[in-house]
Motif scaffolding. Structure first.
Motif, PDB file in Angstrom:
ATOM      1  N   LEU A  61      -4.465   7.467  -1.760  1.00  0.00           N
ATOM      2  CA  LEU A  61      -3.454   6.898  -2.698  1.00  0.00           C
ATOM      3  C   LEU A  61      -2.412   5.844  -2.011  1.00  0.00           C
ATOM      4  O   LEU A  61      -1.518   5.156  -2.704  1.00  0.00           O
ATOM      5  CB  LEU A  61      -2.281   8.055  -2.812  1.00  0.00           C
ATOM      6  CG  LEU A  61      -2.914   9.301  -3.312  1.00  0.00           C
ATOM      7  CD1 LEU A  61      -2.184  10.577  -3.375  1.00  0.00           C
ATOM      8  CD2 LEU A  61      -3.500   9.133  -4.848  1.00  0.00           C
ATOM      9  N   LEU A  62      -2.927   5.213  -0.849  1.00  0.00           N
ATOM     10  CA  LEU A  62      -2.011   4.053  -0.123  1.00  0.00           C
ATOM     11  C   LEU A  62      -2.122   2.935  -1.070  1.00  0.00           C
ATOM     12  O   LEU A  62      -3.015   2.783  -1.457  1.00  0.00           O
ATOM     13  CB  LEU A  62      -2.706   3.984   1.423  1.00  0.00           C
ATOM     14  CG  LEU A  62      -2.412   4.914   2.218  1.00  0.00           C
ATOM     15  CD1 LEU A  62      -3.262   4.567   3.616  1.00  0.00           C
ATOM     16  CD2 LEU A  62      -0.770   4.996   2.619  1.00  0.00           C
ATOM     17  N   GLY A  63      -1.000   2.317  -1.021  1.00  0.00           N
ATOM     18  CA  GLY A  63      -0.939   1.078  -1.873  1.00  0.00           C
ATOM     19  C   GLY A  63       0.100   0.346  -1.270  1.00  0.00           C
ATOM     20  O   GLY A  63       0.892   0.760  -0.710  1.00  0.00           O
ATOM     21  N   ASP A  64       0.405  -0.861  -2.370  1.00  0.00           N
ATOM     22  CA  ASP A  64       1.594  -1.540  -2.113  1.00  0.00           C
ATOM     23  C   ASP A  64       2.997  -0.848  -2.095  1.00  0.00           C
ATOM     24  O   ASP A  64       3.883  -1.366  -1.194  1.00  0.00           O
ATOM     25  CB  ASP A  64       1.674  -2.738  -3.119  1.00  0.00           C
ATOM     26  CG  ASP A  64       0.593  -3.690  -2.921  1.00  0.00           C
ATOM     27  OD1 ASP A  64      -0.112  -3.767  -1.878  1.00  0.00           O
ATOM     28  OD2 ASP A  64       0.051  -4.580  -3.918  1.00  0.00           O
ATOM     29  N   ASN A  65       3.027   0.104  -2.728  1.00  0.00           N
ATOM     30  CA  ASN A  65       4.203   0.904  -2.855  1.00  0.00           C
ATOM     31  C   ASN A  65       4.166   2.278  -2.261  1.00  0.00           C
ATOM     32  O   ASN A  65       4.985   3.245  -2.749  1.00  0.00           O
ATOM     33  CB  ASN A  65       5.022   0.834  -4.257  1.00  0.00           C
ATOM     34  CG  ASN A  65       5.382  -0.547  -4.620  1.00  0.00           C
ATOM     35  OD1 ASN A  65       5.922  -1.203  -3.863  1.00  0.00           O
ATOM     36  ND2 ASN A  65       4.987  -0.741  -5.756  1.00  0.00           N
ATOM     37  N   THR A  66       3.031   2.719  -1.927  1.00  0.00           N
ATOM     38  CA  THR A  66       2.766   4.253  -1.512  1.00  0.00           C
ATOM     39  C   THR A  66       2.586   4.038  -0.130  1.00  0.00           C
ATOM     40  O   THR A  66       1.485   3.741   0.436  1.00  0.00           O
ATOM     41  CB  THR A  66       1.629   4.775  -2.387  1.00  0.00           C
ATOM     42  OG1 THR A  66       2.290   4.638  -3.476  1.00  0.00           O
ATOM     43  CG2 THR A  66       1.648   6.460  -1.925  1.00  0.00           C
ATOM     44  N   PHE A  67       3.218   5.117   0.666  1.00  0.00           N
ATOM     45  CA  PHE A  67       2.889   4.869   2.305  1.00  0.00           C
ATOM     46  C   PHE A  67       2.714   6.541   2.579  1.00  0.00           C
ATOM     47  O   PHE A  67       3.205   7.212   2.121  1.00  0.00           O
ATOM     48  CB  PHE A  67       4.147   4.485   2.898  1.00  0.00           C
ATOM     49  CG  PHE A  67       4.604   2.829   2.482  1.00  0.00           C
ATOM     50  CD1 PHE A  67       3.921   1.819   3.116  1.00  0.00           C
ATOM     51  CD2 PHE A  67       5.519   2.688   1.645  1.00  0.00           C
ATOM     52  CE1 PHE A  67       4.350   0.720   2.718  1.00  0.00           C
ATOM     53  CE2 PHE A  67       5.676   1.585   1.134  1.00  0.00           C
ATOM     54  CZ  PHE A  67       5.262   0.566   1.750  1.00  0.00           C
TER      55      PHE A  67
END
Length: 73
Positions: A61-67
């Motif tokens: 689920l990692l992404g530009d807005n998910t940490f």
């Protein structure tokens, strides 16, 4: 012991989630695992999100807005 865990789920669903503005979401579905429901929540929440988990399945689920914050790493 199972009663205590069940009570925590009830408190989460009836008290904590509504305070976070998530009271309209059904975060319980037969046949789905918790990480599947977390993925649905992440897709619905706009803006930056921080997942606190040691579940490596959530790294997808990692992404530009998910940490992800892993306290054991």
């Amino acid at each position: 012991m199972w009663y205590s865990a069940f009570r925590q789920f009830v408190l989460l669903r009836e008290d904590v989630l509504p305070r976070l503005g998530l009271d309209e979401w059904n975060l319980y579905q037969d046949g789905y695992e918790a990480d599947d429901l977390v993925a649905v929540a992440v897709s619905r929440i706009e803006g930056k999100k921080i997942l606190v988990s040691q579940d490596h399945d959530l790294y997808q689920l990692l992404g530009d807005n998910t940490f992800i914050y892993n306290s054991r790493a």
